[in-house]
Design a protein around this motif. Structure first.
Motif, PDB file in Angstrom:
ATOM      1  N   VAL A 145      55.161 -60.512 -49.470  1.00 22.59           N
ATOM      2  CA  VAL A 145      54.520 -59.893 -48.614  1.00 22.59           C
ATOM      3  C   VAL A 145      54.015 -61.113 -47.434  1.00 22.59           C
ATOM      4  O   VAL A 145      54.087 -60.626 -46.264  1.00 22.59           O
ATOM      5  N   GLU A 146      53.615 -62.186 -47.986  1.00 18.47           N
ATOM      6  CA  GLU A 146      53.040 -63.092 -47.133  1.00 18.47           C
ATOM      7  C   GLU A 146      53.937 -63.771 -46.421  1.00 18.47           C
ATOM      8  O   GLU A 146      53.739 -64.132 -45.086  1.00 18.47           O
ATOM      9  N   GLY A 191      68.189 -45.848 -45.413  1.00 17.27           N
ATOM     10  CA  GLY A 191      67.318 -45.222 -46.508  1.00 17.27           C
ATOM     11  C   GLY A 191      66.336 -46.047 -47.027  1.00 17.27           C
ATOM     12  O   GLY A 191      66.460 -47.388 -47.053  1.00 17.27           O
ATOM     13  N   GLY A 192      65.284 -45.394 -47.795  1.00 15.07           N
ATOM     14  CA  GLY A 192      64.514 -46.239 -48.478  1.00 15.07           C
ATOM     15  C   GLY A 192      63.083 -46.620 -47.640  1.00 15.07           C
ATOM     16  O   GLY A 192      63.439 -47.669 -47.139  1.00 15.07           O
ATOM     17  N   ALA A 193      62.031 -45.673 -47.592  1.00 10.98           N
ATOM     18  CA  ALA A 193      61.011 -46.003 -46.604  1.00 10.98           C
ATOM     19  C   ALA A 193      59.766 -46.217 -47.299  1.00 10.98           C
ATOM     20  O   ALA A 193      58.704 -45.710 -46.645  1.00 10.98           O
ATOM     21  N   ARG A 234      61.892 -53.768 -50.298  1.00 11.95           N
ATOM     22  CA  ARG A 234      61.764 -52.908 -49.246  1.00 11.95           C
ATOM     23  C   ARG A 234      60.242 -52.734 -49.239  1.00 11.95           C
ATOM     24  O   ARG A 234      59.687 -52.998 -47.734  1.00 11.95           O
ATOM     25  N   GLY A 235      59.522 -52.368 -49.869  1.00  4.77           N
ATOM     26  CA  GLY A 235      57.918 -51.990 -49.913  1.00  4.77           C
ATOM     27  C   GLY A 235      57.241 -53.381 -49.412  1.00  4.77           C
ATOM     28  O   GLY A 235      56.504 -53.253 -48.735  1.00  4.77           O
ATOM     29  N   ALA A 236      57.524 -54.506 -50.230  1.00  6.56           N
ATOM     30  CA  ALA A 236      56.659 -55.644 -50.134  1.00  6.56           C
ATOM     31  C   ALA A 236      57.220 -56.371 -48.627  1.00  6.56           C
ATOM     32  O   ALA A 236      56.107 -56.718 -47.824  1.00  6.56           O
ATOM     33  N   SER A 237      58.227 -55.829 -48.069  1.00  5.66           N
ATOM     34  CA  SER A 237      58.734 -56.507 -46.822  1.00  5.66           C
ATOM     35  C   SER A 237      57.707 -55.661 -45.766  1.00  5.66           C
ATOM     36  O   SER A 237      57.321 -56.044 -44.501  1.00  5.66           O
ATOM     37  N   ALA A 238      57.800 -54.104 -45.985  1.00  7.89           N
ATOM     38  CA  ALA A 238      57.004 -53.725 -45.073  1.00  7.89           C
ATOM     39  C   ALA A 238      55.605 -53.791 -44.777  1.00  7.89           C
ATOM     40  O   ALA A 238      55.023 -53.776 -43.988  1.00  7.89           O
ATOM     41  N   ALA A 276      57.677 -50.679 -39.305  1.00  6.26           N
ATOM     42  CA  ALA A 276      58.607 -51.408 -40.184  1.00  6.26           C
ATOM     43  C   ALA A 276      59.930 -50.518 -40.603  1.00  6.26           C
ATOM     44  O   ALA A 276      59.845 -49.416 -41.011  1.00  6.26           O
ATOM     45  N   SER A 277      61.175 -51.177 -40.773  1.00  2.00           N
ATOM     46  CA  SER A 277      62.193 -50.580 -41.230  1.00  2.00           C
ATOM     47  C   SER A 277      62.743 -51.751 -42.271  1.00  2.00           C
ATOM     48  O   SER A 277      63.391 -52.933 -41.461  1.00  2.00           O
ATOM     49  N   THR A 278      62.898 -51.615 -43.208  1.00  3.92           N
ATOM     50  CA  THR A 278      63.300 -52.732 -44.339  1.00  3.92           C
ATOM     51  C   THR A 278      64.403 -52.172 -45.052  1.00  3.92           C
ATOM     52  O   THR A 278      64.558 -51.036 -45.548  1.00  3.92           O
ATOM     53  N   SER A 279      65.445 -53.177 -45.302  1.00  5.67           N
ATOM     54  CA  SER A 279      66.688 -52.801 -46.052  1.00  5.67           C
ATOM     55  C   SER A 279      67.086 -53.918 -46.902  1.00  5.67           C
ATOM     56  O   SER A 279      67.050 -55.158 -46.677  1.00  5.67           O
TER      57      SER A 279
END
Length: 356
Positions: A129-130, A333-335, A189-193, A224-227
């Motif tokens: 995240v950081e 996919g995966g939001a 993906r969640g941590a990146s978002a 945010a859009s993370t893959s």
């Protein structure tokens, strides 16, 4: 700067023939390319090697023109073109030479950045995240964007955990966020978002706990859009926004789908800018974690044969393509933490028309 985005159809993850045509026709100038955002036709899961194959193919192609500089281009390949989604590349270019094409609105500005490489135990946790938050801030600065409200889409390509990562962590007696490699995609993906959300001050860093990642769905980013993919062990960050420092006819706008069939969001965006030509649609797709869409039960989360992210891509891809009339759009996919639970951000890049 002057930024642009050019869509290039591909017939396979290794296909660069149309890309070469565009370069030969001077539609794309290799020395100006800063990022390539693509949709490849694999399953989009842990073992989707079409992403890495496409990265290598495109990188080798540009290396033939600009040599080692091709390694500095940001390559983001999102696997999965279920339903009617069409495999393609979106080539992002940035020209520092001013042509003095100033408009009464801000123009498209794009910045790129990378995080350091992650250890297996850092993926899906606060460290990720950081680091993503710091990279997003660097990309925003590079783009010349001075107001967070001018950021309309942040694409992050992030790593996932493989069996090799799990073995490495075990050998060092450290724990990882999950030992399920597929679930690790969601955590990454969640941590990146959430990193994007912190960088843009959509949520407060002090309020975020590690246990909130992929648990507290009230914390999310609107842009945010993370893959996730196995082809890298760091994060690639591409920030799309508008800036007074940018010139040219391109600009970007966005909104957020409340659920996977919220076609009105794209309709409104296109109507809002009806005098201009849309160039690319960028969107996130998610299966509603409640198991319902508008009070109707869905079975995406319970399908043991097809992962729910694949169902969601097909649904959202079909919904958005039916509005814009073109299936060659970017739907990932995966939001997790990317828009409200079950929904996701939608951004459109426009090119100003004669009336602007």
């Amino acid at each position: 700067m002057k930024c642009s985005v050019t869509r290039v159809p591909i017939n396979s993850p290794s296909d660069v023939l149309t890309l070469k045509e565009y370069v030969d026709q001077a539609v794309i100038h290799p020395g100006e390319v800063i990022a390539v955002l693509g949709k490849t036709e694999g399953n989009g899961c842990v073992n989707d090697f079409t992403r890495g194959y496409a990265v290598r193919s495109v990188q080798d192609f540009f290396a033939g023109y600009i040599g080692e500089k091709a390694k500095h281009i940001s390559y983001v390949m999102s696997g999965g073109t279920e339903g009617i989604l069409s495999p393609h590349l979106a080539v992002v270019s940035r020209n520092p030479v001013s042509e003095h094409l100033k408009y009464d609105r801000k123009s498209l500005a794009i910045g790129v950045a990378k995080t350091p490489e992650f250890l297996p135990e850092e993926i899906g946790r606060l460290t990720q995240v950081e680091q993503v938050a710091a990279a997003v801030k660097r990309a925003i600065y590079e783009a010349g964007i001075t107001d967070n409200a001018d950021v309309h889409f942040v694409q992050v390509k992030c790593p996932l955990l493989t069996t090799e990562h799990l073995r490495d962590a075990s050998s060092r007696s450290v724990t990882v966020v999950t030992e399920d490699t597929y679930k690790s995609m969601g955590y990454s993906r969640g941590a990146s978002a959430l990193g994007v959300a912190i960088a843009l001050e959509e949520i407060a860093a002090a309020d975020l706990k590690e246990a909130d990642i992929c648990q507290d769905w009230e914390q999310y980013s609107f842009v945010a859009s993370t893959s996730a993919g196995s082809e890298l062990n760091y994060c690639e960050v591409i920030v799309f926004g508008n800036s007074d420092c940018a010139e040219g006819p391109f600009y970007i706008d966005h909104d957020v789908m409340k659920d996977s069939i919220d076609a009105d969001v794209l309709r409104k965006l296109l109507a809002k800018h009806e005098e201009d030509e849309w160039v690319q649609v960028l969107a996130k797709a998610e299966a509603d974690p409640t198991g319902y869409v508008r009070n109707r039960r869905h079975t995406m989360l319970n399908d043991s044969d097809i992962n729910h992210t694949r169902h969601a891509r097909a649904v959202v891809g079909g919904v958005l393509a039916s509005v814009c009339g073109d299936p060659m759009i970017y739907v990932s996919g995966g939001a997790e933490h990317q828009g409200p639970a079950g929904g996701g951000p939608v951004a459109v890049i426009f090119k100003r028309g004669m009336k602007s």
